[in-house]
Design a protein around this motif. Structure first.
Motif, mmCIF file in Angstrom:
data_model
loop_
_atom_site.group_PDB
_atom_site.id
_atom_site.type_symbol
_atom_site.label_atom_id
_atom_site.label_comp_id
_atom_site.label_asym_id
_atom_site.label_seq_id
_atom_site.Cartn_x
_atom_site.Cartn_y
_atom_site.Cartn_z
ATOM 1 N N UNK A 46 94.071 -57.421 51.056
ATOM 2 C CA UNK A 46 93.886 -58.790 50.586
ATOM 3 C C UNK A 46 92.410 -59.071 50.340
ATOM 4 N N UNK A 47 91.598 -58.588 51.254
ATOM 5 C CA UNK A 47 90.162 -58.795 51.103
ATOM 6 C C UNK A 47 89.662 -58.209 49.781
ATOM 7 N N UNK A 66 86.616 -65.402 51.342
ATOM 8 C CA UNK A 66 85.270 -65.703 50.866
ATOM 9 C C UNK A 66 84.365 -66.153 52.013
ATOM 10 N N UNK A 67 84.905 -67.026 52.842
ATOM 11 C CA UNK A 67 84.110 -67.541 53.957
ATOM 12 C C UNK A 67 83.707 -66.421 54.907
ATOM 13 N N UNK A 68 84.690 -65.637 55.266
ATOM 14 C CA UNK A 68 84.411 -64.545 56.202
ATOM 15 C C UNK A 68 83.364 -63.603 55.625
ATOM 16 N N UNK A 69 83.529 -63.271 54.343
ATOM 17 C CA UNK A 69 82.588 -62.351 53.692
ATOM 18 C C UNK A 69 81.180 -62.931 53.704
ATOM 19 N N UNK A 70 81.076 -64.187 53.377
ATOM 20 C CA UNK A 70 79.763 -64.816 53.323
ATOM 21 C C UNK A 70 79.133 -64.864 54.715
ATOM 22 N N UNK A 71 79.913 -65.303 55.680
ATOM 23 C CA UNK A 71 79.366 -65.415 57.036
ATOM 24 C C UNK A 71 78.881 -64.080 57.568
ATOM 25 N N UNK A 72 79.647 -63.042 57.233
ATOM 26 C CA UNK A 72 79.276 -61.716 57.716
ATOM 27 C C UNK A 72 78.215 -61.054 56.839
#
Lengths: 367, 367
Positions: free
Chosen positions: A33-34, A56-62
């Motif tokens: 999914x990612x 998107x949020x997870x990717x950005x935060x990480x």
DNA sequence: CTGAAAGCGCTTACAG
DNA sequence: CTGAAAGCGCTTACAG
């Protein structure tokens, strides 16, 4: 405890770059999914907006950055094109690279620059193959047969730039010097010049057909106009023009001599000198000035290349501009297109016209 | 039948590049043995000569080239270093790249060149991270804060080249212009010059401390010798010096004006003009010659940079050579070393001395 | 709409 | 001395 922790969130405890798995873990989704979301296949996969946002949020935060290398391994496309040069110190090939780089980046490709010498050539070839470059842009005068051999076997796309003779393989992008020569002679003739001499290449290493291009065009233009070229009105020069600073590798003597021979010609000196390259022209101007001849009042000089020295010199040099940057652009564009269409190894020729730039080293014929 | 064939030798029927598995199959050995032999671990693994030979033969016959990308994914080391430039048309940075490339290739690294503009900067940053470049060499005047942010988070090694002010992160390799300025003034003074003027940068965009380096060194050298610098003996020039050919982006006017102001100075014209860059010097020579002043008989001119135009111009320019290529070499070497040692993000400064090259634009003071 | 699984080509412990 | 197996981080059918 430690072990337990590792089991819970093994990915999050790693120290290296963030992976898609970590993003998936953080978002509570699967790795697939990612990638789907991140690679713009969200619509196609009908992933709902809310899920996309989580990714998107997870990717950005990480601070996730996909590993392009891993992607390449998987897809078999490296997105990298190599530019191989041996004339590494020669200004024009920087401009060619700039053009190529612009075109490559525009198409989403990335440029790898490799310099070669006779000693390192084989190693560089190996590197090109190992790096799985998708295409090769060549500006090398060394014997390219070993390269062609590997490249043909791999079916790798190739384009050469500024080669003076046809190549056995791939696309050849070169300058059409006929245009420049035509414009140069027209310009001089319009200024009233009839006695026009030529300083040509004195190098023997290159194939004759190619090397004599500009000289041939000059002769053609003169003949076309019924203008005589007396014996000895073609001089030859073989300066080494590389190097700068203290480790000077250049030697101006043969250029001074060539120009001197013209100026001292028994049949009378020419009123204009056309040169096969800017270096020859600039040195010819020096020779003139040493004899007290003013350029352009007493004699006109035209170069070929349009080096940066041309507009910076005194007087600024009238010269045929070789389309260095454009050649790079065209070459890269053709390379990328042929990559998309399926590379056709049959030799193909593309010529980009050169064109005259009039500056301060040419003037009306003195009477 | 087809299916059966695929089962027997699935790898050999593929059309893409040869893999280690195919080599192993051909040699009748395991993939591990193949890698061991090919990567020089044969001795360590005590693989017997005969086996090694089988691997080598199979690899050669198949034309095997290891997939460097796959290796990188596995090892986490890409072996690639990025060179990011924005002043893409400026000759010196080509020389810097040449130096960097030589050093990188010597160390087994490969160079990726990326050009940036304000518009493409973010995308290039992303690419650098995705490509897993091991280090970055920077020659960009754009605001580098977004870059530094990402790079710091990733712990990526960074070196800047020819930055005029200290950087918040990484290694800074720049030229020590004090040396060049010292040698230039010493040279002029030895020739009897006392009335020495300076053409300086008229740009305001760069940080003042940095921009005024050469001007400051000039003033220091003059003061040191008790030589006066009259009001107005420092002129400013802000020519655009990029571009070539028909799409000229350069504009020589402000250089001509700056030189003109010096030559027409009410307190009398200087006997020598020292310039913060070669372009200014070459244009100053033009200004002199337009006024009928001979260089170096009537007036001496010294530049700074050692562009290729310097030795090609008339007269050949005496100039302080900036160590463009050496800076590239040093920068790359430092980068690679710090990669091996574990990159230390604390800012570190390295200066490479510039040095005077005496050519034909300087001579004894006229009396 | 989302996930489990296979596979890209390599390297690297680990067994034997 | 040599091989079977796991794993690097990704993408891509394939199921459900």
């Amino acid at each position: 405890m430690v072990r337990r922790h590792e089991e819970d969130a093994p990915q999050l405890s790693r120290s290296g770059p963030v992976t898609a798995a970590m993003v998936a873990a953080k978002a509570g989704l699967s790795r697939a999914t990612v990638t789907h979301v991140l690679n713009g296949r969200a619509a196609e996969m009908q992933i709902r907006p809310e899920t996309q946002q989580r990714v998107l949020d997870a990717a950005r935060e990480l601070g996730y950055r996909a590993n392009a290398l891993a992607r390449s391994v998987r897809t078999g496309k490296s997105g990298m094109i190599g530019y191989i040069v041996d004339d590494v110190h020669y200004e024009p090939y920087w401009h060619t690279m700039v053009g190529a780089m612009a075109a490559a980046e525009h198409e989403g490709f990335t440029l790898k620059v490799l310099s070669v010498t006779a000693e390192t050539f084989n190693e560089r070839i190996r590197q090109c193959m190992e790096l799985r470059l998708e295409g090769l842009m060549l500006r090398v005068v060394l014997d390219k047969r070993p390269l062609y051999e590997e490249v043909i076997r791999a079916g790798m796309a190739v384009v050469t730039v500024d080669e003076w003779v046809p190549q056995p393989y791939g696309i050849r992008v070169s300058a059409d010097d006929a245009v420049g020569c035509h414009e140069a002679i027209s310009h001089l003739v319009a200024l009233g010049h009839r006695r026009i001499a030529f300083i040509s290449s004195g190098f023997e290493s290159q194939p004759t057909e190619g090397m004599l291009n500009r000289e041939g065009f000059f002769l053609g233009e003169m003949a076309l106009r019924g203008l005589e070229v007396p014996d000895g009105y073609i001089a030859r020069e073989r300066m080494s023009v590389y190097g700068r600073g203290a480790s000077v590798e250049h030697d101006v003597e043969s250029g001074l001599t060539a120009a001197g021979n013209l100026l001292d010609h028994p049949a009378g000196r020419p009123t204009a000198i056309f040169c096969w390259r800017d270096e020859a022209a600039l040195v010819a101007i020096q020779a003139c000035q040493r004899r007290g001849l003013r350029v352009p009042q007493d004699i006109s000089v035209v170069g070929f290349s349009d080096l940066s020295a041309a507009w910076l010199s005194n007087p600024p040099l009238t010269t045929c501009a070789s389309p260095w940057e454009e050649m790079g652009q065209v070459a890269m564009r053709e390379l990328v297109n042929s990559l998309k269409a399926g590379f056709d190894p049959a030799p193909r020729e593309i010529a980009v016209p050169s064109g005259l730039i009039v500056r301060g080293s040419t003037g009306s014929v003195p009477h």
